[in-house]
Design a protein around this motif. Structure first.
Motif, short mmCIF file in Angstrom:
data_model
loop_
_atom_site.label_atom_id
_atom_site.label_comp_id
_atom_site.label_asym_id
_atom_site.label_seq_id
_atom_site.Cartn_x
_atom_site.Cartn_y
_atom_site.Cartn_z
N ILE A 28 0.82 -1.21 0.00
CA ILE A 28 0.00 0.00 0.00
C ILE A 28 0.86 1.26 0.00
O ILE A 28 0.36 2.34 -0.25
N LEU A 29 2.14 1.12 0.27
CA LEU A 29 3.02 2.28 0.38
C LEU A 29 2.93 3.22 -0.84
O LEU A 29 2.69 4.42 -0.67
N PRO A 30 3.09 2.69 -2.08
CA PRO A 30 3.01 3.59 -3.23
C PRO A 30 1.67 4.31 -3.32
O PRO A 30 1.62 5.50 -3.61
N VAL A 31 0.58 3.58 -3.03
CA VAL A 31 -0.74 4.20 -3.11
C VAL A 31 -0.85 5.33 -2.10
O VAL A 31 -1.33 6.43 -2.40
N GLU A 71 -0.87 14.09 -3.69
CA GLU A 71 -1.95 14.82 -4.37
C GLU A 71 -2.66 15.74 -3.39
O GLU A 71 -2.94 16.90 -3.69
N ALA A 72 -2.96 15.20 -2.21
CA ALA A 72 -3.70 15.96 -1.21
C ALA A 72 -2.89 17.17 -0.75
O ALA A 72 -3.42 18.28 -0.59
N ILE A 73 -1.59 16.95 -0.53
CA ILE A 73 -0.75 18.05 -0.05
C ILE A 73 -0.61 19.14 -1.12
O ILE A 73 -0.64 20.32 -0.84
N ARG A 74 -0.54 18.69 -2.36
CA ARG A 74 -0.35 19.62 -3.46
C ARG A 74 -1.56 20.53 -3.63
O ARG A 74 -1.46 21.63 -4.15
N ALA A 75 -2.72 20.03 -3.19
CA ALA A 75 -3.94 20.81 -3.35
C ALA A 75 -4.01 22.00 -2.39
O ALA A 75 -4.87 22.86 -2.52
N ILE A 76 -3.13 22.03 -1.37
CA ILE A 76 -3.12 23.15 -0.42
C ILE A 76 -2.46 24.35 -1.12
O ILE A 76 -1.33 24.24 -1.60
N PRO A 77 -3.14 25.50 -1.15
CA PRO A 77 -2.59 26.67 -1.85
C PRO A 77 -1.24 27.07 -1.28
O PRO A 77 -1.00 27.00 -0.07
N VAL A 78 -0.34 27.50 -2.17
CA VAL A 78 1.00 27.92 -1.77
C VAL A 78 0.94 29.09 -0.79
O VAL A 78 1.78 29.22 0.10
N THR A 126 -8.67 9.61 2.66
CA THR A 126 -9.34 8.90 1.57
C THR A 126 -8.36 7.93 0.91
O THR A 126 -8.70 6.77 0.67
N GLY A 127 -7.14 8.40 0.67
CA GLY A 127 -6.14 7.54 0.06
C GLY A 127 -5.82 6.34 0.93
O GLY A 127 -5.72 5.21 0.45
N ILE A 128 -5.67 6.61 2.22
CA ILE A 128 -5.33 5.53 3.15
C ILE A 128 -6.41 4.46 3.15
O ILE A 128 -6.13 3.26 3.11
N ILE A 129 -7.67 4.91 3.19
CA ILE A 129 -8.77 3.95 3.23
C ILE A 129 -8.82 3.13 1.95
O ILE A 129 -9.02 1.91 1.97
N LEU A 130 -8.62 3.81 0.82
CA LEU A 130 -8.60 3.07 -0.45
C LEU A 130 -7.51 2.01 -0.41
O LEU A 130 -7.71 0.86 -0.80
N ALA A 131 -6.34 2.41 0.09
CA ALA A 131 -5.21 1.48 0.14
C ALA A 131 -5.51 0.31 1.06
O ALA A 131 -5.27 -0.85 0.71
N LEU A 132 -6.05 0.60 2.25
CA LEU A 132 -6.34 -0.48 3.20
C LEU A 132 -7.43 -1.40 2.67
O LEU A 132 -7.39 -2.61 2.87
N SER A 133 -8.41 -0.81 1.96
CA SER A 133 -9.47 -1.64 1.39
C SER A 133 -8.91 -2.59 0.35
O SER A 133 -9.36 -3.73 0.22
N ARG A 134 -7.90 -2.13 -0.37
CA ARG A 134 -7.27 -3.02 -1.33
C ARG A 134 -6.52 -4.13 -0.59
O ARG A 134 -6.62 -5.30 -0.93
N ALA A 135 -5.82 -3.72 0.46
CA ALA A 135 -4.99 -4.68 1.18
C ALA A 135 -5.80 -5.79 1.84
O ALA A 135 -5.40 -6.95 1.84
N ILE A 136 -6.97 -5.45 2.36
CA ILE A 136 -7.72 -6.46 3.13
C ILE A 136 -8.25 -7.57 2.22
O ILE A 136 -8.48 -8.69 2.65
N GLY A 137 -8.41 -7.26 0.92
CA GLY A 137 -8.90 -8.27 0.00
C GLY A 137 -7.79 -9.04 -0.70
O GLY A 137 -8.07 -9.93 -1.49
#
Lengths: 296, 336
Positions: free
Chosen positions: A146-149, A156-163, A194-205
């Motif tokens: 899950i690390l890459p995900v 992506e999330a960090i980049r969305a924070i305005p400079v 959101t990313g973490i949950i997506l990653a964990l959901s992939r991992a559990i299956g």
């Protein structure tokens, strides 16, 4: 002219709607079939029993505990490392050919078949580090997976924070770490989550890498309890315990001769879907709470 | 962020603690562990034995069983990682060499029969029996794209499309069927519906009137109404697969023994010894329950004797052989 545009408008709407219907319809159909097959089997006895050759006495307990513990290790290892790596890449690292290379590699790693991670883990964790076929090995394997995900979505999330937010913090004399910890992270937390949950959901299956590192199928005992009655009252022995996880148990039931185990497999599937939904639910709740706190 | 993770982990640990405390009153590390891994074909048998054995020694001895496959099981076995390997075929040359390199001696003990059933749909009215030659004509690699209709196999059969179902090329079932019918392991035509999941094959064969396929006997035994078994013509006429014909050796060449391989060093541990003895004594009853075919009583007697006397090694020379009676295997002087 207008007529044509209106026609195109309606046409695209219909197309989009049918795509949605197809996706949701398939899901509902699958889930419905699972529900019909499995709901009757999903009772307390099923949840609290060990595997058995009798379909009606078999249960899912070791698999549920195994899946939960493996996910715990995965989350506790994969998330901090992944988030930290993403923060470093986004906030600290200077753009050089090396960071570019790392970036490309990480993105590509997210698409590598999971069995490859299993083979890597078999060589690295099981044999080189001598961790054996344990919960720890499985957890670390899935953490790698899950690390890459986690890294990609966190960035992506960090980049969305305005400079401007960062510039404002620096202007007030905040250090880089203060900026990250007090502003960037809290504001991007919902995206990261959101990313973490997506990653964990992939991992559990996941089944393939777990089977490769040596998960079992028949195991009629639970890992040692993390609490003991002697000081220091905490034990990490469970990390080294043999285990099984839910997708493997499901597979073993599906492939048995005859149909009596089909209901068990369906019930295990329902439970797995339920666990994933619960994880998602928790994430949505936490995200909602966090958004309320962010004010800018 | 950090706070949330902490809360999450704490919650999870709390839940788990509850779970574990509620269900495991006995300290786990006081008991001994027997590790079994290997063939998924042997798995239902070992699972049944392990279940009963654990019930008999409540809490004292723990048994784990995995399904790494015969090959995967032997790999672990010859590294000394597991005590017992489940195998649907005898140990091969490379595996013997690996075991020897690591100084691992083993007992080779047949535990049950597995048979393959050639089956057609219950709606099929013309097929009752087939010869090995006919089966070979259908399944050999040269048949690909050529033998496509039933009347090409036997002229009295209808001019109907021949729809084939069989095991996927990764399974031991595939290896054994091709070895027994075509004469060479893994040599088969490729244009048939293949699946690793035998339940899928059963469904496929059942639904199509013109189908023909092969599945392990246990899958046929579990759903006899859905399939019509084809009798295999042997020396004394056609023989249908059944517990009796497999047991007395007349259903040939599509029946084979299944084995457990026991690490000789591990067998010195009392719990492993007890487990193996339990397997050979109580196995027959449990084997019938999981719809496999038990060996003749004499074979269990010979296996017990071999284990008791400490006779290690394999009765095969590292090559799988088709159609050998179990007693014959047990009579041979074993090789390391």
């Amino acid at each position: 002219m207008i007529k044509r545009r209106k026609f195109f408008e309606a046409w695209f709407k219909a197309l989009g709607l049918s795509a949605l219907a197809l996706a949701v319809g398939t899901l509902v159909l699958l889930f419905g079939a699972l529900l019909i097959d499995g709901i009757g089997r999903l009772d307390w006895q099923f949840l609290t029993s060990f595997p058995s050759r009798h379909a009606s006495q078999a249960g899912i307990l070791p698999a549920v505990v195994g899946s939960t513990l493996v996910m715990l290790v995965t989350a506790c290892v994969g998330i901090p490392i992944g988030v930290a790596a993403a923060i470093y890449l986004e906030e600290y690292a200077r753009r050089t050919w090396l960071t570019e290379l790392i970036e490309v590699t990480v993105t590509n790693l997210a698409g590598v078949p999971s069995i490859i991670f299993g083979l890597l883990a078999l060589g690295l964790f099981v044999y080189m580090l001598g961790l054996g076929s344990s919960i720890l090995t499985a957890g670390l394997t899935l953490a790698l997976l899950i690390l890459p995900v986690v890294i990609v979505t966190t960035r992506e999330a960090i980049r969305a924070i305005p400079v401007q937010i960062r510039e404002a913090a620096f202007a007030l004399g905040a250090t880089r770490w203060q900026t990250v910890a007090d502003h960037v992270l809290p504001y991007s937390a919902s995206g990261i989550l959101t990313g973490i949950i997506l990653a964990l959901s992939r991992a559990i299956g996941e089944t393939a890498p777990i089977v490769t590192v040596g998960a079992l199928t028949f195991i009629a005992f639970l890992p040692p309890s993390p609490m003991t009655d002697q000081p220091p009252y905490l034990s990490f022995e469970w990390l080294m315990s043999p285990f099984t996880v839910m997708p493997i148990q499901m597979f073993a039931w599906v492939s048995r001769p005859g149909e009596d185990f089909a209901a068990n497999a369906a019930a295990a599937g329902l439970l797995l879907v339920g666990m994933t939904l619960a994880m998602n639910g928790l994430a949505i709740y936490v995200r909602y709470r966090m958004r309320k706190r962010v004010s800018w | 962020m950090r706070r949330i993770q902490l809360v999450g982990c704490r919650l999870a640990v709390g839940l788990l603690t509850l779970l574990c405390l509620g269900n495991e009153p006995v300290g786990a590390n006081q008991s001994s562990l027997i590790k079994v891994d290997g063939s998924s074909t042997v798995y239902p048998v070992t699972e049944a034995v392990a279940e009963e054995f654990q019930n008999a020694h409540r809490g004292k001895i723990r048994v784990t069983v995995g399904i790494a496959g015969s090959g995967g099981g032997f790999k672990k076995f010859c590294r000394g990682e597991i005590d017992i390997a489940d195998a649907s075929r005898p140990i091969l040359k490379e595996e013997m060499a690996l075991c020897q390199k690591n100084g691992i001696a083993y007992y080779e003990l047949p535990v049950a029969f597995d048979a393959l059933t050639v089956a057609v749909s219950p709606k099929n009215t013309w097929v009752d029996s087939m010869t090995i030659e006919e089966l070979k004509k259908i399944w050999e690699p040269a048949a690909q794209g050529k033998i496509m209709r039933w009347n090409q196999v036997r002229s009295t059969w209808p001019d109907a499309q021949l729809v084939l179902f069989g095991a996927g090329s990764d399974s031991g079932t595939f290896d054994y069927f091709t070895d027994a019918i075509v004469g060479k392991p893994k040599s088969s035509r490729g244009d048939y519906t293949a699946s690793e999941d035998d339940n899928v094959l059963v469904q496929g064969i059942e639904r199509n009137t013109n189908s023909l396929g092969y599945v392990p006997y246990a899958y046929y035994a579990a759903q006899q109404k859905k399939l019509k078994a084809v009798a295999i013509v042997g020396k004394n006429g056609p023989v249908l697969p059944s517990a009796d014909t497999v047991r007395n050796g007349t259903y040939q060449p599509l029946s084979r023994p299944l084995f457990i391989y026991v690490n000789a060093e591990a067998a010195k541990r009392p719990e492993v010894r007890q487990f193996v003895e339990y397997y050979l004594a109580e196995g027959p009853k449990l084997i019938a329950e999981v719809r496999y075919v038990p060996l003749p009583d004499q074979a269990y007697e010979m296996a017990r004797e071999r284990f008791a006397k400490g006779v290690v090694g394999t009765g095969f020379g590292g090559e799988p052989e088709v159609g050998l009676p179990v007693e014959e295997i047990l009579k041979r002087p074993p090789k390391q």
